[in-house]
Design a protein around this motif. Sequence first.
Motif, PDB file in Angstrom:
ATOM      1  N   UNK A 121      15.276  43.934  16.521  1.00 47.73           N
ATOM      2  CA  UNK A 121      14.414  42.849  16.079  1.00 47.73           C
ATOM      3  C   UNK A 121      13.195  42.648  16.975  1.00 47.73           C
ATOM      4  N   UNK A 122      13.230  43.237  18.169  1.00 46.09           N
ATOM      5  CA  UNK A 122      12.178  42.978  19.148  1.00 46.09           C
ATOM      6  C   UNK A 122      11.027  43.969  19.026  1.00 46.09           C
ATOM      7  N   UNK A 123       9.827  43.466  19.333  1.00 39.86           N
ATOM      8  CA  UNK A 123       8.678  44.335  19.521  1.00 39.86           C
ATOM      9  C   UNK A 123       8.258  44.194  20.980  1.00 39.86           C
ATOM     10  N   UNK A 124       8.283  45.302  21.700  1.00 37.67           N
ATOM     11  CA  UNK A 124       7.867  45.294  23.098  1.00 37.67           C
ATOM     12  C   UNK A 124       6.351  45.474  23.124  1.00 37.67           C
ATOM     13  N   UNK A 125       5.667  44.528  23.783  1.00 39.04           N
ATOM     14  CA  UNK A 125       4.227  44.428  23.573  1.00 39.04           C
ATOM     15  C   UNK A 125       3.371  44.989  24.704  1.00 39.04           C
ATOM     16  N   UNK A 126       3.880  46.008  25.390  1.00 36.70           N
ATOM     17  CA  UNK A 126       3.044  46.778  26.302  1.00 36.70           C
ATOM     18  C   UNK A 126       2.287  45.938  27.310  1.00 36.70           C
ATOM     19  N   UNK A 127       0.965  45.994  27.222  1.00 36.23           N
ATOM     20  CA  UNK A 127       0.063  45.267  28.120  1.00 36.23           C
ATOM     21  C   UNK A 127       0.322  45.665  29.580  1.00 36.23           C
ATOM     22  N   UNK A 128       0.376  46.963  29.820  1.00 41.15           N
ATOM     23  CA  UNK A 128       0.534  47.466  31.180  1.00 41.15           C
ATOM     24  C   UNK A 128      -0.625  46.966  32.037  1.00 41.15           C
ATOM     25  N   UNK A 129      -0.341  46.699  33.297  1.00 47.01           N
ATOM     26  CA  UNK A 129      -1.351  46.094  34.164  1.00 47.01           C
ATOM     27  C   UNK A 129      -1.283  46.625  35.578  1.00 47.01           C
ATOM     28  N   UNK A 130      -2.431  46.586  36.262  1.00 43.77           N
ATOM     29  CA  UNK A 130      -2.507  46.826  37.699  1.00 43.77           C
ATOM     30  C   UNK A 130      -3.213  45.622  38.304  1.00 43.77           C
ATOM     31  N   UNK A 131      -2.538  44.984  39.241  1.00 41.85           N
ATOM     32  CA  UNK A 131      -3.113  43.817  39.926  1.00 41.85           C
ATOM     33  C   UNK A 131      -3.193  44.100  41.419  1.00 41.85           C
ATOM     34  N   UNK A 132      -4.237  43.593  42.050  1.00 48.82           N
ATOM     35  CA  UNK A 132      -4.441  43.793  43.487  1.00 48.82           C
ATOM     36  C   UNK A 132      -4.833  42.465  44.113  1.00 48.82           C
ATOM     37  N   UNK A 133      -4.061  42.045  45.106  1.00 50.00           N
ATOM     38  CA  UNK A 133      -4.356  40.813  45.831  1.00 50.00           C
ATOM     39  C   UNK A 133      -4.588  39.626  44.886  1.00 50.00           C
ATOM     40  N   UNK A 160       2.471  35.970  26.713  1.00 43.84           N
ATOM     41  CA  UNK A 160       1.828  36.887  27.652  1.00 43.84           C
ATOM     42  C   UNK A 160       1.262  36.167  28.871  1.00 43.84           C
ATOM     43  N   UNK A 161       0.732  34.967  28.684  1.00 47.10           N
ATOM     44  CA  UNK A 161       0.101  34.239  29.797  1.00 47.10           C
ATOM     45  C   UNK A 161       1.084  34.070  30.960  1.00 47.10           C
ATOM     46  N   UNK A 162       2.326  33.732  30.663  1.00 48.41           N
ATOM     47  CA  UNK A 162       3.335  33.546  31.719  1.00 48.41           C
ATOM     48  C   UNK A 162       3.535  34.833  32.498  1.00 48.41           C
ATOM     49  N   UNK A 163       3.642  35.940  31.789  1.00 55.76           N
ATOM     50  CA  UNK A 163       3.851  37.231  32.443  1.00 55.76           C
ATOM     51  C   UNK A 163       2.679  37.581  33.356  1.00 55.76           C
ATOM     52  N   UNK A 217     -11.063  42.096  36.457  1.00 56.62           N
ATOM     53  CA  UNK A 217     -11.002  42.186  35.005  1.00 56.62           C
ATOM     54  C   UNK A 217     -10.601  40.840  34.411  1.00 56.62           C
ATOM     55  N   UNK A 218     -11.299  40.419  33.369  1.00 58.55           N
ATOM     56  CA  UNK A 218     -10.876  39.241  32.623  1.00 58.55           C
ATOM     57  C   UNK A 218      -9.736  39.652  31.694  1.00 58.55           C
ATOM     58  N   UNK A 219      -8.563  39.090  31.935  1.00 52.60           N
ATOM     59  CA  UNK A 219      -7.389  39.468  31.140  1.00 52.60           C
ATOM     60  C   UNK A 219      -7.627  39.129  29.676  1.00 52.60           C
ATOM     61  N   UNK A 220      -7.303  40.047  28.814  1.00 53.34           N
ATOM     62  CA  UNK A 220      -7.510  39.872  27.385  1.00 53.34           C
ATOM     63  C   UNK A 220      -6.270  39.243  26.763  1.00 53.34           C
ATOM     64  N   UNK A 221      -6.456  38.058  26.185  1.00 53.77           N
ATOM     65  CA  UNK A 221      -5.367  37.386  25.469  1.00 53.77           C
ATOM     66  C   UNK A 221      -5.722  37.313  23.986  1.00 53.77           C
ATOM     67  N   UNK A 222      -4.739  37.598  23.144  1.00 55.58           N
ATOM     68  CA  UNK A 222      -4.923  37.397  21.715  1.00 55.58           C
ATOM     69  C   UNK A 222      -4.569  35.959  21.359  1.00 55.58           C
ATOM     70  N   UNK A 223      -5.243  35.416  20.369  1.00 55.94           N
ATOM     71  CA  UNK A 223      -4.845  34.113  19.849  1.00 55.94           C
ATOM     72  C   UNK A 223      -3.516  34.268  19.118  1.00 55.94           C
ATOM     73  N   UNK A 224      -2.751  33.178  18.935  1.00 51.01           N
ATOM     74  CA  UNK A 224      -1.497  33.294  18.175  1.00 51.01           C
ATOM     75  C   UNK A 224      -1.699  33.886  16.777  1.00 51.01           C
ATOM     76  N   UNK A 225      -2.837  33.558  16.151  1.00 51.45           N
ATOM     77  CA  UNK A 225      -3.111  34.105  14.819  1.00 51.45           C
ATOM     78  C   UNK A 225      -3.272  35.628  14.889  1.00 51.45           C
TER      79      UNK A 225
END
Length: 719
Positions: A238-250, A208-211, A327-335
């Motif tokens: 086999x894939x799970x599409x993981x959403x995380x829709x976003x709006x970014x500005x500047x 997710x971080x790369x995206x 907004x502070x982007x929310x990242x899940x840990x690998x676990x």
Amino acid sequence: MGHLITLATSLNQWALDFQGNLERILASIAIAKERGARLRVGPELEIPGYGCLDHFLEGDTVLHSWEVLAKILSSEEAMGIVCDIGMPVVHKNVIYNCRVIIHDRKILLIRPKMWLANDGNYRELRYFTPWAKHRQWEDHYLPRIIQAVTKQIKVPLGDAVISTLDTCFGVELCEELFTPASPHILMGLDGVEIFTNSSGSHHELRKLYTRVELIKEATLKLGGIYLYANQQGCDGDRLYYDGCAMIAVNGRVVAQGSQFSLNDVEVVTATVDIEDVRAHRAKSSRSMQAAAAERYHRIEVPFALSGGKFDDVREEDMIGLIGTKSLNVRYHTPEEEIALGPACWLWDYLRRSRTQGYFLPLSGGIDSCATAVIVYSMCRLVSEAARRGDKQVIADARRITGEFEDSIYIPSDPREFAHRIFHSCYMGTENSSAETRRRAKQLSEAIGSYHVDLNMDTVVSAVRNLFSFVTGARPQFKSQGGTAAENLALQNIQARLRMVIAYMFAQLLPWVRGKSGGLLVLGSANVDESLRGYLTKYDNSSADINPIGGISKTDLKKFIAHAQVAFDLPVLQSFLTAVPTAELEPITETYVQSDEADMGMTYDELSVFGRLRKVEKCGPYSTFTKLVHEWGSFLSPIQIAEKVKLFFFEHARNRHKMTTLTPSYHAESYSPDDNRFDLRPFLYPSRFPWQFNKIDEVARALPDRSGQQGTVPDKTKTE
């Protein structure tokens, strides 16, 4: 001037489920309008579903997509809002992956994808052709079912942008964001202020971080508003599409949707001020480049995206207003990703396959333990959604459990729900230990699974006796004086019979419990064992689906440690400290079977080999040269050479097993899945004479920095 921009959605679409996909699309548009939005963006190919694969080559798929679009155009939901919708379009007998921009029963523009994803899990060039006429458009003649609704005969198709009364927006489609020369750069220099991105991007651990960084970077230098929509859920593969829709500005994220969710429809909104984009772009260097930019054709629509007054904006949407804190982007840990991603995938698979639950051979080892805990995580997510009153989750749970006629049942307790839909079984033999049997029973009690404990020695003996009766020879284990061939055959008898027993119990346990239907069998071979080929073909690693088949042993251990605390499961500590073993050979005073000893390498080493082979695209020789630098401080060049040759030999001679690998949740970039992700031969010159000779030659010439002396390996050990 305030602009209420709604990114809708992370839709949970399903390939070829045209009716369900239509209902979810209309629901997302209705929610967007309810929130005051005037622009709605959905995920890639949302009408047919992204994962149609070769069905995209069928005329039916395109026909039904137009039929669904006709219903959307005719609907009241789609009035008074601009909608960006995804579907395949055939133009001049060429199939394109397109966005169809609609407003008030008119099609404004069909925008085909220009750069296609064609590596890893993606084969878009197999189905679609990229639009090669950049900044050009043509007339596309509409099918009659659309003409009847829009009263249009033809519409623009190509690389153009939409000009509203107050701004200009353009499309950047999924993979185009990841390309070095992304379209948003040229569009932005030509005055496009809003970019929509509709994606079908799958989950992979730590991805997710790369995206997010690419989305932020897209408008950091350029300025602008970036609307990112992504599918969320299992689309049928086999894939799970993981959403995380976003709006970014500047360059700042101002709104973010969930990454893992059981919701079928999720709408993300933010209120933004277009004047802040214009202020951000008021730089001399940017203006000089913009003045020389090539022109995009603008499709004009007499409609404004701005609400006109901030009074029209709901208070809850003001959190995305530019000028407030980013907004502070929310990242899940690998676990956490392991706990959530495969669990959501399992729920989609269970409810859409219309089966009654899952069956898992629970061995008492950490792999089947991790699989069981992921199912328990699924039950926790279902219970949480039910307590929130999620009608779809409750309805699906009632149907799966056979309580669909009982309007009272609510799956609010994860252990109680697990007891209804999750079945585990310990299949012991004389080679099994009391410890693994105890651990399996304790885990089943802790998570609530319906557990069966059995000994299968009589079945194993029957097969062994049959062979002796037919041939007159009785095979023995190695510890009993048998040969390597005898030893392996006796291990495989046990492994393969477990698969047969698993399917029998999966088909009949619901009947035993007074229910109808059957269960899906879960596999539990991790990605490293598959990579090494450390599994028996058609043993109990063969199953219907496998939630951990794309996860490394190292990550699985970290997940179990996390779940021990997060899920309050103290029993998991005993799995973390246990030595991994297949328990297929007799235990003696001097010998206990160990996975890593059998494999000749550690799980951590396998992860390294996997990433070098797949991600960094290294053959045997380049793997050796890289590892000389990485491992040279503690292993001699000759020792490294021995390890490299052993890995490639074992991987090559076991590659045929990948052709029958159980469909697994894709989570790791070095998955060896032969059927989708890792397209390599399955018959190799497994001794690699040219490559291995070169490795030996270089290894003998290199200095030893490890402080110890290695020896040239005996090649007969790997034959």
